[in-house]
Design a protein around this motif. Structure first.
Motif, PDB file in Angstrom:
ATOM      1  N   MET A  87      -2.570  17.339  -7.958  1.00  0.00           N
ATOM      2  CA  MET A  87      -3.023  17.700  -6.788  1.00  0.00           C
ATOM      3  C   MET A  87      -3.597  16.298  -6.806  1.00  0.00           C
ATOM      4  SD  MET A  87      -3.930  21.502  -5.853  1.00  0.00           S
ATOM      5  CE  MET A  87      -4.549  21.457  -4.165  1.00  0.00           C
ATOM      6  N   GLN A  88      -4.803  15.722  -8.011  1.00  0.00           N
ATOM      7  CA  GLN A  88      -6.092  15.013  -7.775  1.00  0.00           C
ATOM      8  C   GLN A  88      -4.747  13.914  -7.817  1.00  0.00           C
ATOM      9  OE1 GLN A  88      -8.718  15.253 -11.303  1.00  0.00           O
ATOM     10  NE2 GLN A  88      -9.195  12.480 -11.006  1.00  0.00           N
ATOM     11  N   THR A  89      -3.614  13.636  -8.869  1.00  0.00           N
ATOM     12  CA  THR A  89      -2.537  12.298  -9.041  1.00  0.00           C
ATOM     13  C   THR A  89      -2.036  12.502  -7.424  1.00  0.00           C
ATOM     14  OG1 THR A  89      -2.429  13.561 -10.769  1.00  0.00           O
ATOM     15  CG2 THR A  89      -0.569  11.721 -10.040  1.00  0.00           C
ATOM     16  N   TYR A  90      -1.741  13.507  -6.762  1.00  0.00           N
ATOM     17  CA  TYR A  90      -0.676  13.414  -6.016  1.00  0.00           C
ATOM     18  C   TYR A  90      -1.913  12.481  -4.593  1.00  0.00           C
ATOM     19  CZ  TYR A  90       1.864  14.229  -1.314  1.00  0.00           C
ATOM     20  OH  TYR A  90       2.244  13.592  -0.174  1.00  0.00           O
ATOM     21  N   GLU A  91      -3.072  13.122  -4.301  1.00  0.00           N
ATOM     22  CA  GLU A  91      -3.848  12.266  -3.828  1.00  0.00           C
ATOM     23  C   GLU A  91      -4.085  11.036  -3.871  1.00  0.00           C
ATOM     24  OE1 GLU A  91      -4.828  13.212  -0.990  1.00  0.00           O
ATOM     25  OE2 GLU A  91      -4.163  15.200  -0.493  1.00  0.00           O
ATOM     26  N   MET A  92      -4.002  10.931  -5.172  1.00  0.00           N
ATOM     27  CA  MET A  92      -4.841   8.912  -5.894  1.00  0.00           C
ATOM     28  C   MET A  92      -3.494   8.351  -5.063  1.00  0.00           C
ATOM     29  SD  MET A  92      -4.853   7.698  -9.765  1.00  0.00           S
ATOM     30  CE  MET A  92      -6.069   9.039 -10.159  1.00  0.00           C
ATOM     31  N   VAL A  93      -2.497   8.656  -5.826  1.00  0.00           N
ATOM     32  CA  VAL A  93      -1.376   8.031  -4.779  1.00  0.00           C
ATOM     33  C   VAL A  93      -1.103   7.843  -3.142  1.00  0.00           C
ATOM     34  CG1 VAL A  93       1.595   7.661  -5.011  1.00  0.00           C
ATOM     35  CG2 VAL A  93       0.437   8.250  -7.179  1.00  0.00           C
ATOM     36  N   ASP A  94      -1.175   8.833  -2.162  1.00  0.00           N
ATOM     37  CA  ASP A  94      -1.400   9.059  -1.173  1.00  0.00           C
ATOM     38  C   ASP A  94      -2.548   7.937  -0.920  1.00  0.00           C
ATOM     39  OD1 ASP A  94      -0.158  10.107   0.927  1.00  0.00           O
ATOM     40  OD2 ASP A  94      -2.185  11.349   1.454  1.00  0.00           O
ATOM     41  N   LYS A  95      -3.149   7.870  -1.348  1.00  0.00           N
ATOM     42  CA  LYS A  95      -4.445   7.221  -0.625  1.00  0.00           C
ATOM     43  C   LYS A  95      -4.348   5.701  -0.884  1.00  0.00           C
ATOM     44  CE  LYS A  95      -7.393   5.411  -3.703  1.00  0.00           C
ATOM     45  NZ  LYS A  95      -8.831   6.035  -4.717  1.00  0.00           N
ATOM     46  N   HIS A  96      -3.623   5.589  -2.454  1.00  0.00           N
ATOM     47  CA  HIS A  96      -2.842   4.082  -1.848  1.00  0.00           C
ATOM     48  C   HIS A  96      -1.527   3.448  -0.679  1.00  0.00           C
ATOM     49  CE1 HIS A  96      -5.072   2.439  -5.254  1.00  0.00           C
ATOM     50  NE2 HIS A  96      -4.913   3.591  -5.691  1.00  0.00           N
ATOM     51  N   ILE A  97      -0.904   4.420  -0.318  1.00  0.00           N
ATOM     52  CA  ILE A  97      -0.024   4.472  -0.020  1.00  0.00           C
ATOM     53  C   ILE A  97      -0.372   4.281   1.966  1.00  0.00           C
ATOM     54  CG2 ILE A  97       2.220   5.777   0.806  1.00  0.00           C
ATOM     55  CD1 ILE A  97       2.798   7.032  -1.287  1.00  0.00           C
ATOM     56  N   ARG A  98      -1.514   5.277   1.852  1.00  0.00           N
ATOM     57  CA  ARG A  98      -2.162   5.320   3.480  1.00  0.00           C
ATOM     58  C   ARG A  98      -2.202   3.778   3.636  1.00  0.00           C
ATOM     59  NH1 ARG A  98      -3.920  10.484   1.818  1.00  0.00           N
ATOM     60  NH2 ARG A  98      -6.011   9.416   1.718  1.00  0.00           N
ATOM     61  N   ARG A  99      -2.898   3.600   2.689  1.00  0.00           N
ATOM     62  CA  ARG A  99      -3.160   1.895   2.909  1.00  0.00           C
ATOM     63  C   ARG A  99      -2.650   1.276   3.087  1.00  0.00           C
ATOM     64  NH1 ARG A  99      -8.285  -1.498  -1.225  1.00  0.00           N
ATOM     65  NH2 ARG A  99      -7.052  -3.320   0.126  1.00  0.00           N
ATOM     66  N   LEU A 100      -1.521   0.903   2.351  1.00  0.00           N
ATOM     67  CA  LEU A 100      -0.726  -0.252   2.426  1.00  0.00           C
ATOM     68  C   LEU A 100      -0.012   0.412   3.963  1.00  0.00           C
ATOM     69  CD1 LEU A 100       1.347  -1.546   1.789  1.00  0.00           C
ATOM     70  CD2 LEU A 100       3.071  -0.122   0.727  1.00  0.00           C
ATOM     71  N   ASP A 101       0.084   1.402   4.794  1.00  0.00           N
ATOM     72  CA  ASP A 101       0.992   1.672   5.877  1.00  0.00           C
ATOM     73  C   ASP A 101       0.003   0.930   6.556  1.00  0.00           C
ATOM     74  OD1 ASP A 101       3.035   2.963   4.596  1.00  0.00           O
ATOM     75  OD2 ASP A 101       1.963   4.815   4.954  1.00  0.00           O
ATOM     76  N   ALA A 102      -1.366   1.879   6.218  1.00  0.00           N
ATOM     77  CA  ALA A 102      -2.570   0.380   7.406  1.00  0.00           C
ATOM     78  C   ALA A 102      -2.423  -0.647   7.464  1.00  0.00           C
ATOM     79  CB  ALA A 102      -3.655   1.272   7.196  1.00  0.00           C
ATOM     80  N   ASP A 103      -2.495  -1.744   6.437  1.00  0.00           N
ATOM     81  CA  ASP A 103      -2.518  -3.313   6.180  1.00  0.00           C
ATOM     82  C   ASP A 103      -1.097  -3.324   6.843  1.00  0.00           C
ATOM     83  OD1 ASP A 103      -4.821  -2.897   5.413  1.00  0.00           O
ATOM     84  OD2 ASP A 103      -4.097  -3.050   2.933  1.00  0.00           O
ATOM     85  N   LEU A 104       0.100  -2.554   6.161  1.00  0.00           N
ATOM     86  CA  LEU A 104       0.970  -3.171   7.156  1.00  0.00           C
ATOM     87  C   LEU A 104       1.389  -3.015   8.638  1.00  0.00           C
ATOM     88  CD1 LEU A 104       4.035  -1.359   4.603  1.00  0.00           C
ATOM     89  CD2 LEU A 104       3.528  -4.100   5.103  1.00  0.00           C
ATOM     90  N   ALA A 105       0.134  -2.410   9.277  1.00  0.00           N
ATOM     91  CA  ALA A 105       0.198  -2.120  10.698  1.00  0.00           C
ATOM     92  C   ALA A 105      -0.450  -3.416  11.228  1.00  0.00           C
ATOM     93  CB  ALA A 105      -0.146  -0.811  10.647  1.00  0.00           C
ATOM     94  N   ARG A 106      -1.607  -3.196  10.709  1.00  0.00           N
ATOM     95  CA  ARG A 106      -2.610  -4.439  10.967  1.00  0.00           C
ATOM     96  C   ARG A 106      -1.818  -5.701  11.001  1.00  0.00           C
ATOM     97  NH1 ARG A 106      -6.902  -1.955   8.034  1.00  0.00           N
ATOM     98  NH2 ARG A 106      -6.383  -2.365   6.265  1.00  0.00           N
ATOM     99  N   PHE A 107      -1.169  -6.310   9.628  1.00  0.00           N
ATOM    100  CA  PHE A 107      -0.564  -7.359   9.555  1.00  0.00           C
ATOM    101  C   PHE A 107       0.893  -7.653  10.330  1.00  0.00           C
ATOM    102  CE2 PHE A 107       2.813  -9.463   7.356  1.00  0.00           C
ATOM    103  CZ  PHE A 107       2.778 -11.054   7.413  1.00  0.00           C
ATOM    104  N   GLU A 108       1.444  -6.615  11.329  1.00  0.00           N
ATOM    105  CA  GLU A 108       2.308  -6.521  12.012  1.00  0.00           C
ATOM    106  C   GLU A 108       1.814  -6.987  13.557  1.00  0.00           C
ATOM    107  OE1 GLU A 108       5.898  -4.334  14.035  1.00  0.00           O
ATOM    108  OE2 GLU A 108       4.163  -3.029  12.813  1.00  0.00           O
TER     109      GLU A 108
END
Length: 240
Positions: A87-108
């Motif tokens: 679970m910790q590993t999944y959350e670790m990766v998911d945190k970076h995925i969420r940040r990437l999604d947020a950065d892409l939205a801001r960039f758009e």
């Protein structure tokens, strides 16, 4: 320039991610090995108990069974630790995925603002060109060459200014930034069975099979006051 900044910040944030993932995977592998050893120990204790149960006294049977129980408890402890690591590993990766999604939205959004701004600048530029042409036409008209000035202000000449806006808008579409495949392992939600994005609302029915919904999919613009139930749960409540 903005793309490079977003990329640089994101690469900095995931610099230690491979090492952290490898550490967790190594710990999980170690827990697997220890669990297998305990399972072998349990099998051995069970075989000994079955073979000698008739010759064991009551206290010896209890003691033998207690050893098996302790081994099972240790296996469960190892399994729980492995689940927590997963679970910790999944959350670790998911945190970076969420940040990437947020950065892409801001960039758009930044791209949209720049494209709109460039469109306005093109319109202003055309207006300035027209005013210059009018002033030139007036000057030429005063010199007896008004017909030539009117030719330069003809519709055929005006059409040449229109590509300025299209040239500014065509190079890149902001929606292309988010046009990428979704991780198949990422959980899906809502009536649309898509991953989480944007604003979402949770159904107040604790037994709701879907739980979370995108605002647009349930015709919401803002979060409603009080309890909210999804369309499916609302129908079920009416039937009752």
């Amino acid at each position: 320039m903005a793309t490079a900044i977003y990329l640089e910040h994101y690469l900095d944030s995931i610099e230690n991610l491979p090492c952290e993932l490898q550490r967790n995977f190594t710990l999980m592998r170690d827990l697997d090995n220890r669990t297998e050893e305990k399972k072998g120990e349990i099998d051995k204790l069970a075989e000994e108990y079955i073979a000698n149960v008739k010759n064991l006294a009551s206290e010896q049977r209890v003691e033998h069974l207690q050893k098996i129980q302790n081994a099972y408890s240790k296996c469960k402890e190892f399994s729980d630790d492995k689940v927590q690591l997963a679970m910790q590993t999944y959350e670790m990766v998911d945190k970076h995925i969420r940040r990437l999604d947020a950065d892409l939205a801001r960039f758009e959004n930044e791209l949209k603002e720049k494209l709109e701004l460039s469109g306005y600048e093109s319109a202003d530029g055309r207006a300035m060109k027209k005013s210059d042409m009018r002033s030139q036409r007036d000057k030429r008209g005063s010199r007896g060459r008004g017909r030539k000035g009117s030719d330069e202000d003809s519709p055929r000449k005006k059409k040449k200014a229109s590509p300025d806006l299209s040239d500014a808008l065509l190079p890149m579409q902001p929606s292309d930034v988010l046009d990428m495949p979704v991780d198949p392992n990422e959980p899906t939600y809502c009536l649309c069975h898509q991953v989480s994005y944007g604003e979402m609302i949770g159904c107040d029915n604790p037994d709701c099979p879907i739980e979370w919904f995108h605002f647009a999919c349930v015709d919401l613009a803002t979060k409603p006051k009080g309890k909210w139930f999804c369309p499916r749960c609302t129908q079920d409540r009416k039937k009752k």
